[in-house]
Design a protein around this motif. Structure first.
Motif, PDB file in Angstrom:
ATOM      1  N   ARG A  44       0.862  -1.195   0.000  1.00 29.21           N
ATOM      2  CA  ARG A  44       0.000   0.000   0.000  1.00 29.21           C
ATOM      3  C   ARG A  44       0.899   1.247   0.000  1.00 29.21           C
ATOM      4  NH1 ARG A  44      -1.828  -3.637   3.665  1.00 29.21           N
ATOM      5  NH2 ARG A  44      -3.920  -4.533   3.313  1.00 29.21           N
ATOM      6  N   PRO A  45       1.439   1.568  -1.132  1.00 32.90           N
ATOM      7  CA  PRO A  45       2.369   2.708  -1.185  1.00 32.90           C
ATOM      8  C   PRO A  45       1.705   4.031  -0.825  1.00 32.90           C
ATOM      9  CG  PRO A  45       1.845   1.926  -3.397  1.00 32.90           C
ATOM     10  CD  PRO A  45       1.287   0.916  -2.444  1.00 32.90           C
ATOM     11  N   TRP A  46       0.400   4.161  -1.041  1.00 30.89           N
ATOM     12  CA  TRP A  46      -0.282   5.424  -0.725  1.00 30.89           C
ATOM     13  C   TRP A  46      -0.240   5.711   0.773  1.00 30.89           C
ATOM     14  CZ3 TRP A  46      -4.373   5.033   2.601  1.00 30.89           C
ATOM     15  CH2 TRP A  46      -4.961   3.774   2.762  1.00 30.89           C
ATOM     16  N   VAL A  47      -0.201   4.650   1.608  1.00 32.58           N
ATOM     17  CA  VAL A  47      -0.067   4.872   3.059  1.00 32.58           C
ATOM     18  C   VAL A  47       1.290   5.501   3.372  1.00 32.58           C
ATOM     19  CG1 VAL A  47       0.033   3.741   5.314  1.00 32.58           C
ATOM     20  CG2 VAL A  47      -1.628   2.979   3.606  1.00 32.58           C
ATOM     21  N   ALA A  48       2.323   4.971   2.718  1.00 26.28           N
ATOM     22  CA  ALA A  48       3.663   5.522   2.931  1.00 26.28           C
ATOM     23  C   ALA A  48       3.751   6.956   2.428  1.00 26.28           C
ATOM     24  CB  ALA A  48       4.701   4.646   2.230  1.00 26.28           C
ATOM     25  N   VAL A  49       3.127   7.222   1.251  1.00 24.12           N
ATOM     26  CA  VAL A  49       3.160   8.579   0.707  1.00 24.12           C
ATOM     27  C   VAL A  49       2.496   9.556   1.668  1.00 24.12           C
ATOM     28  CG1 VAL A  49       2.317  10.068  -1.144  1.00 24.12           C
ATOM     29  CG2 VAL A  49       3.291   7.823  -1.694  1.00 24.12           C
ATOM     30  N   ALA A  50       1.329   9.181   2.173  1.00 18.03           N
ATOM     31  CA  ALA A  50       0.630  10.052   3.119  1.00 18.03           C
ATOM     32  C   ALA A  50       1.487  10.312   4.360  1.00 18.03           C
ATOM     33  CB  ALA A  50      -0.711   9.426   3.505  1.00 18.03           C
ATOM     34  N   TYR A  51       2.145   9.263   4.843  1.00 15.75           N
ATOM     35  CA  TYR A  51       2.975   9.441   6.048  1.00 15.75           C
ATOM     36  C   TYR A  51       4.161  10.359   5.757  1.00 15.75           C
ATOM     37  CZ  TYR A  51       6.171   8.499   9.869  1.00 15.75           C
ATOM     38  OH  TYR A  51       7.031   8.646  10.932  1.00 15.75           O
ATOM     39  N   TYR A  52       4.798  10.194   4.594  1.00 16.58           N
ATOM     40  CA  TYR A  52       5.972  11.007   4.288  1.00 16.58           C
ATOM     41  C   TYR A  52       5.596  12.464   4.055  1.00 16.58           C
ATOM     42  CZ  TYR A  52       8.849   6.837   4.007  1.00 16.58           C
ATOM     43  OH  TYR A  52       9.538   5.692   4.305  1.00 16.58           O
ATOM     44  N   VAL A  53       4.377  12.714   3.558  1.00 22.37           N
ATOM     45  CA  VAL A  53       3.921  14.101   3.427  1.00 22.37           C
ATOM     46  C   VAL A  53       3.827  14.745   4.808  1.00 22.37           C
ATOM     47  CG1 VAL A  53       1.967  15.562   2.793  1.00 22.37           C
ATOM     48  CG2 VAL A  53       2.732  13.764   1.231  1.00 22.37           C
ATOM     49  N   VAL A  54       3.243  14.004   5.744  1.00 21.60           N
ATOM     50  CA  VAL A  54       3.143  14.512   7.118  1.00 21.60           C
ATOM     51  C   VAL A  54       4.532  14.675   7.729  1.00 21.60           C
ATOM     52  CG1 VAL A  54       2.314  13.988   9.445  1.00 21.60           C
ATOM     53  CG2 VAL A  54       0.860  13.524   7.457  1.00 21.60           C
ATOM     54  N   LEU A  55       5.410  13.683   7.518  1.00 20.04           N
ATOM     55  CA  LEU A  55       6.749  13.723   8.099  1.00 20.04           C
ATOM     56  C   LEU A  55       7.556  14.913   7.580  1.00 20.04           C
ATOM     57  CD1 LEU A  55       8.804  12.222   9.915  1.00 20.04           C
ATOM     58  CD2 LEU A  55       9.578  11.024   7.853  1.00 20.04           C
ATOM     59  N   ALA A  56       7.477  15.134   6.244  1.00 19.93           N
ATOM     60  CA  ALA A  56       8.224  16.255   5.663  1.00 19.93           C
ATOM     61  C   ALA A  56       7.692  17.594   6.170  1.00 19.93           C
ATOM     62  CB  ALA A  56       8.151  16.193   4.135  1.00 19.93           C
ATOM     63  N   GLY A  57       6.361  17.739   6.183  1.00 25.90           N
ATOM     64  CA  GLY A  57       5.780  18.981   6.685  1.00 25.90           C
ATOM     65  C   GLY A  57       6.132  19.231   8.140  1.00 25.90           C
ATOM     66  N   TRP A  58       6.082  18.168   8.942  1.00 26.25           N
ATOM     67  CA  TRP A  58       6.408  18.306  10.373  1.00 26.25           C
ATOM     68  C   TRP A  58       7.894  18.640  10.566  1.00 26.25           C
ATOM     69  CZ3 TRP A  58       4.396  18.836  15.057  1.00 26.25           C
ATOM     70  CH2 TRP A  58       5.173  18.538  16.172  1.00 26.25           C
ATOM     71  N   THR A  59       8.773  18.000   9.815  1.00 20.85           N
ATOM     72  CA  THR A  59      10.213  18.233   9.971  1.00 20.85           C
ATOM     73  C   THR A  59      10.587  19.660   9.616  1.00 20.85           C
ATOM     74  OG1 THR A  59      10.689  15.903   9.487  1.00 20.85           O
ATOM     75  CG2 THR A  59      12.507  17.466   9.267  1.00 20.85           C
ATOM     76  N   PHE A  60      10.118  20.131   8.458  1.00 23.86           N
ATOM     77  CA  PHE A  60      10.465  21.497   8.051  1.00 23.86           C
ATOM     78  C   PHE A  60       9.727  22.543   8.887  1.00 23.86           C
ATOM     79  CE2 PHE A  60      11.628  19.346   3.987  1.00 23.86           C
ATOM     80  CZ  PHE A  60      12.952  19.749   3.953  1.00 23.86           C
ATOM     81  N   GLY A  61       8.490  22.234   9.263  1.00 15.12           N
ATOM     82  CA  GLY A  61       7.712  23.212  10.015  1.00 15.12           C
ATOM     83  C   GLY A  61       8.161  23.387  11.446  1.00 15.12           C
ATOM     84  N   THR A  62       8.864  22.408  11.991  1.00 15.89           N
ATOM     85  CA  THR A  62       9.289  22.482  13.395  1.00 15.89           C
ATOM     86  C   THR A  62      10.783  22.722  13.553  1.00 15.89           C
ATOM     87  OG1 THR A  62       9.515  20.058  13.477  1.00 15.89           O
ATOM     88  CG2 THR A  62       7.402  20.996  14.166  1.00 15.89           C
ATOM     89  N   LEU A  63      11.455  23.172  12.502  1.00 17.56           N
ATOM     90  CA  LEU A  63      12.884  23.476  12.629  1.00 17.56           C
ATOM     91  C   LEU A  63      13.175  24.482  13.743  1.00 17.56           C
ATOM     92  CD1 LEU A  63      14.127  23.599   8.922  1.00 17.56           C
ATOM     93  CD2 LEU A  63      14.445  21.784  10.609  1.00 17.56           C
ATOM     94  N   PRO A  64      12.353  25.543  13.922  1.00 16.53           N
ATOM     95  CA  PRO A  64      12.620  26.462  15.037  1.00 16.53           C
ATOM     96  C   PRO A  64      12.484  25.795  16.404  1.00 16.53           C
ATOM     97  CG  PRO A  64      11.195  27.497  13.407  1.00 16.53           C
ATOM     98  CD  PRO A  64      11.271  26.052  13.045  1.00 16.53           C
ATOM     99  N   LYS A  65      11.710  24.717  16.472  1.00 12.07           N
ATOM    100  CA  LYS A  65      11.504  24.047  17.762  1.00 12.07           C
ATOM    101  C   LYS A  65      12.763  23.343  18.252  1.00 12.07           C
ATOM    102  CE  LYS A  65       7.158  24.800  18.802  1.00 12.07           C
ATOM    103  NZ  LYS A  65       6.753  25.407  20.103  1.00 12.07           N
ATOM    104  N   VAL A  66      13.623  22.952  17.326  1.00  8.89           N
ATOM    105  CA  VAL A  66      14.852  22.268  17.731  1.00  8.89           C
ATOM    106  C   VAL A  66      16.064  23.183  17.577  1.00  8.89           C
ATOM    107  CG1 VAL A  66      14.039  19.934  17.308  1.00  8.89           C
ATOM    108  CG2 VAL A  66      14.997  21.256  15.420  1.00  8.89           C
ATOM    109  N   ALA A  67      15.812  24.484  17.567  1.00  6.12           N
ATOM    110  CA  ALA A  67      16.915  25.442  17.485  1.00  6.12           C
ATOM    111  C   ALA A  67      17.591  25.635  18.829  1.00  6.12           C
ATOM    112  CB  ALA A  67      16.412  26.782  16.945  1.00  6.12           C
TER     113      ALA A  67
END
Length: 406
Positions: A44-67
């Motif tokens: 079910r590659p669409w499950v992985a795609v959905a997860y990676y979209v969330v993961l990428a958004g969370w990683t880039f969006g929270t960069l100030p949180k780990v500053a």
């Protein structure tokens, strides 16, 4: 003029936060790259795609949180770890059973270690142990059984995160200790400066009042006795002094804070150099001979003032201990690498061990007014005394320390 307060913050954690920021981005890209390279093998590659979209958004969006540690809150840590655990548990849903059996990577892959390391840097080894334990349970659950590779990876993350957490705790303790030591040093130097000023003014006046009052007698003798008591009390206070408690930041992970009070420079410091001769000339008199070069003796203003004050303290000791009729000679030598001022008298000299005894009694004329001043400007003071042959004080200020190159 108003004093300046210099604030120094020391923290070895900030480089760790910067490294963690880069690690999270790189491992997120690595996890996505693994999926892209083997996406046709996923059930079910669409499950992985959905997860990676969330993961990428969370990683880039929270960069100030780990500053820094202040931005990295407990709520963020819990959410971050939850995303990693959800990705691990979603792996059997998205990936094929064959890849899972053969120890294929989880959806977040090594990105999970970043979430655990954030716990370690923020809260120390205990927080790291808690987070790594949850990651280990999630990995075993998604595999269905513990395998050698799974245990190896979980153990590696656990040991690394706990070690980093422990190092962070030790670094914090070391920073606080260093901050305390620096502040004690700053307070001690300030106390010595005040002690010199007090010795050069108040203590000498009290001592003179005591001597003159005892000589006059009557009510003046009582006044002299009171002055002597106040002199002893003030010497005790100056010798003991007070040291303020160390300052620490509200968030321990921000490092230790040292506040050092700096005395503003006088207006005379605006000049590049000062002629030492002009400061020593007022000491010349019937009983004091000043021998100096014909050319200006150039020193930085602060060094010149402290050196002249040390000479004044040496002459005060001559008048006090050798008598008003004692003669004194001041010799100024302007050498290429140093300025040397020698103060010599024809008094009875100082008995052996008397200086150490006087310092123990709180009489800090030589310890602070002379040696302390020279030490503060990078110079040295040597005292040579032979009973019956007078005393000689040599004050040396290297030009590389406090002088100005010619």
């Amino acid at each position: 003029m108003t004093k300046r307060v210099r604030v120094m913050r020391m923290s070895v954690e900030q480089p760790l936060w910067r490294a963690l920021t880069g690690y999270r981005v790189l491992t997120m890209l690595y996890a996505i790259g693994l999926f892209v390279a083997a996406h046709e093998k996923f059930d079910r590659p669409w499950v992985a795609v959905a997860y990676y979209v969330v993961l990428a958004g969370w990683t880039f969006g929270t960069l100030p949180k780990v500053a820094n540690a202040a931005s990295c809150t407990k709520r963020f840590l819990i959410t971050d770890l939850t995303i990693a655990l959800v990705g691990i548990l979603l792996t059997p849903v998205a990936d094929s059973h064959q890849r899972i059996v053969h120890d294929g990577p989880t959806l977040p892959s090594i990105w999970t270690a970043g979430a655990v390391l954030a716990f370690a840097i923020k809260g120390g080894w205990r927080w790291a142990a808690f987070a790594s334990a949850l990651v280990g349970v999630a990995n075993i659950a998604q595999r269905g059984r513990p395998t050698q590779d799974t245990l190896h990876n979980v153990l590696l993350v656990c040991i690394a995160s706990i070690a980093i957490g422990y190092v962070v705790e030790v670094a914090r303790a070391s920073e606080r200790t260093l901050a305390r030591a620096l502040e004690i040093e700053a307070a001690t130097r300030e106390r010595e400066r005040l002690a010199r000023d007090i010795h050069d003014s108040v203590l000498q006046v009290l001592a003179m009042v005591q001597r003159r009052g005892s000589a006059i007698g009557g009510e003046a003798a009582e006044l002299g006795r009171m002055a002597g008591e106040q002199e002893v009390a003030l010497r005790t206070l100056v010798a003991g002094g007070l040291v303020r408690t160390s300052h620490e930041s509200e968030d321990a992970s921000m490092g230790a804070v040292v506040r050092a009070v700096e005395e503003p420079d006088d207006d005379t410091d605006d000049a590049d150099v000062c002629d030492l001769r002009s400061l020593l000339f007022p000491y010349a008199g019937a009983r004091v001979t000043v021998s100096e070069p014909g050319a200006p003796v150039a020193l930085e203003p602060k060094a010149a003032r402290e050196l002249a004050a040390a000479v004044g303290a040496a002459l005060d000791n001559v008048h006090r201990h050798a008598g008003e009729d004692a003669g004194a000679w001041i010799l100024v030598e302007d050498e290429p690498d140093a300025v040397i001022v020698t103060v010599r008298d024809d008094g009875p000299g100082i008995p052996e061990g008397r200086l150490a005894e006087a310092e123990g009694e709180g009489r800090l004329g030589v310890a602070l007014s002379i040696r302390g001043r020279l030490r503060d400007i990078g110079g040295t003071a040597e005292l040579i005394s032979v009973p019956g042959q007078g005393t000689e004080v040599e004050l040396r200020v290297p030009r590389g320390k406090a002088g100005k190159e010619r």
